[in-house]
Write an enzyme that holds these catalytic residues in place. Sequence first.
Site, PDB file in Angstrom:
ATOM      1  CG  ASP A   9       1.639   1.910   2.432  1.00 61.52           C
ATOM      2  OD1 ASP A   9       0.412   2.110   2.276  1.00 61.52           O
ATOM      3  OD2 ASP A   9       2.367   1.479   1.515  1.00 61.52           O
TER       4      ASP A   9
HETATM    5  C1  NOJ Z   1      -0.882   0.667   0.109  1.00 62.12           C
HETATM    6  C2  NOJ Z   1       0.071   1.197  -0.898  1.00 62.12           C
HETATM    7  O1  NOJ Z   1       1.359   0.681  -0.689  1.00 62.12           O
HETATM    8  C3  NOJ Z   1       0.148   2.719  -0.928  1.00 62.12           C
HETATM    9  O2  NOJ Z   1       0.959   3.114  -1.979  1.00 62.12           O
HETATM   10  C4  NOJ Z   1      -1.233   3.292  -1.006  1.00 62.12           C
HETATM   11  O3  NOJ Z   1      -1.154   4.685  -1.129  1.00 62.12           O
HETATM   12  C5  NOJ Z   1      -2.004   2.863   0.210  1.00 62.12           C
HETATM   13  N1  NOJ Z   1      -2.119   1.414   0.195  1.00 62.12           N
HETATM   14  C6  NOJ Z   1      -3.393   3.492   0.288  1.00 62.12           C
HETATM   15  O4  NOJ Z   1      -4.239   2.922  -0.619  1.00 62.12           O
END
Ligand code: NOJ
Length: 735
Positions: free
Chosen positions: A284
């Site tokens: 993530d």
């Molecule tokens: C953080 C989020 O938790 C995740 O779900 C997302 O896909 C990413 N950022 C990318 O934006």
Amino acid sequence: MRFKFLVLSLLPGLLAAQVKPVAARVDSVLALMTLQELVGQTNQYNGFWNATGPLPVGNDWVEQRVRALKQGGVGSVLNVAGVNQVRALQKVAIEETRLGIPLIFGLDVIHGYQTLTPIPLAEAASWDLEAIQNSARAAAREATADGINWTFAPMVDISRDPRWGRVMEGAGEDPYLGSRIAEARVRGFQGDDLSDPSTLAACLKHFAGYGFAVAGRDYHTTDYSAHTLYNWILPPFEAGVKAGAATVMNAFSAANGIPATGDSALVWGELRRRMGFTGVVVSDWGSMGEMIAHGYAADVRDAAHRALIAGCDIDMESDGYLRYGVELARRNPADSIRFREAARRILSLKFQLGLMDDPYRYCGASQPDVRTDAYEMAVKSSVLLKNSGVLPLASGLRVGLTGPFAAEKNGVLGNWRVSAKDQSAQSLAEAVAGTWTYAASSPHSVGQEAFHAELTLNQTDTRANDAAIKALRKHDVLVLAVGEHGYESGEGRSRASLRLSAVQQDLVRKALATGKSVVLVVYAGRPLVLEPWIQDGAAAILWAWQPGTLGGSALADVLTGRREAYGRLPMTFPRSEGQIPLSYDGYATGRPGPKPEVFWSHYTDEPNEPAFPFGFGLSYTSFAYRDLEVTPSPEGWSATVTVRNNGTRAGSDVVQLYVGRQGNGQLYPTKSLKGFKRVILEPGSEARVRLELPREALTQRDGQGRTVAFTRGTLTITVGPNSREGLTWTTTLNP
Ligand code: NOJ
């Protein structure tokens, strides 16, 4: 210079290479790559450069990224959207790097792209797998036409905690419903062929356990049992893997003393070995680097090393692999192999997406019109929670509309609206203009509304509430559009109180004081808590969630009965925050009640029961269930029930099958959903509805992850319209 990579890799003969299987083509690319280029594939950067403009000068940060890109140090990007941007950045990757390997373009296409469908939790409320698949398909068509080829969706995190703002992005609390929806979304995004330029690679997230954040606070550590991991958290991932999901994302969270991004047992043990996942694992955003803040890794080098060992293929925005990957690989041959294998998986995805054959594949289509898909999904997502008979609104009624979300064109779009234009939703007030009277009430928030910023609520100014009620008091029915803004749920937006704001409560109180019928249309990204005076006072409650671009006309059509009330709750609605976490499928207690003395499992100041149970939703007609018959079948059991439409309108109900298991040497949830079917009935007509219960659906995994068959004990099958009501049948296996 164009297609330099192709020219190099296909030297032995263009035609022969064209027909080679992907694995062989990947090998031929890997053979050409330096260690630095291999590591570069594992680095993902956020959009960093206005690629259609001139090269940036004087900005070190951007210059470093452009340099990295040109040296083959970037394998994929996120948040670069729009054909011109995508094309321009891809051109740099193709024409200005040594091998010309194309980039993958990822984006959070979560509930639509420019045209927004309802938030995922709302879509889950439709219990309509075909509609959900179609909605994902519509999002894929729109996003791919703008250059995107990878979405960071679906989120398949099970959660029982509506304080956690990200429940808006999931499918609710149930692993069975969540698994079916995971499959539908993966199929919708990916279609049958990833190289079809109208499909997106899907990403199951967040692996694993993110929905169990302690006290519902986002990014917090988690605390769950092995039973919970195996029987609630992992099943939707497994279903998504089986449906062919191309990628999986690590969770931000930590469990059992290990952050998910560094958890080998999870990724290698569960995801790859047990589920057989062969695709790409992406961290993530910054979750690799955050292992330092968790207190788990010493520094970025250590974090990168731990993530690499734990099977994380792509580093999203920690800059760990790019900075330390080559050094790690040079020091340790095993790490060098790890990078090579990660690059192999990433390159395979590039081949599957068709990017290795045509890097501009996703830059050619014209924008499709998916507004009808968004409208249909919005109609099917709303849930009717209460109706004293005022709905559907009769045509002769004078209807007054107010509330902070009645004319709202932003907050009703939902949280993940990266590519939707500001103010692009059709509001309820617009949809009913000329038929109902609209009067503005006090605003819900003041100041900035932005994805990254805290929303500031209007806590005190109730002046416009008085004016609105005064203007509408002669109307027969008052429709109040209340709830929460799209930027009150989603990432980083946990809430400790789930009540309507004080200013909204003021509006409801004043509306009720008129003595007119008050219909609440509640916009929310989660279950909220409506106090008894609100629930009892309202003549009807329609849960609208955040319905997206076409929410206005969809809700107007449901409220006026042009379309039926269709949705059923995918999450339990608590009576108060103190009951949370709460789900319909808890274990039984050793001290059930009620009892005359205090020694049973209960609260002294609140019933145990929720405000509205999982699976609940009214329709505009009424259904009666009778004659449940359960017969053994070679595979398990067949349950058949008669459902009759007792009302005066056609309508549909979701027939739900739950099981209870007892006496097999493990704890089982008191009830678990194992099947459902929507039945559509004309007034006065009935149907025999049959649901199959395969024997293997009764298995459960134990604390060591072993699958345990249900071979002896009491099996209860309940078939009904929600998790609270239904007809039951019981048998004892091998007494
Ligand atoms: C953080 C989020 O938790 C995740 O779900 C997302 O896909 C990413 N950022 C990318 O934006």
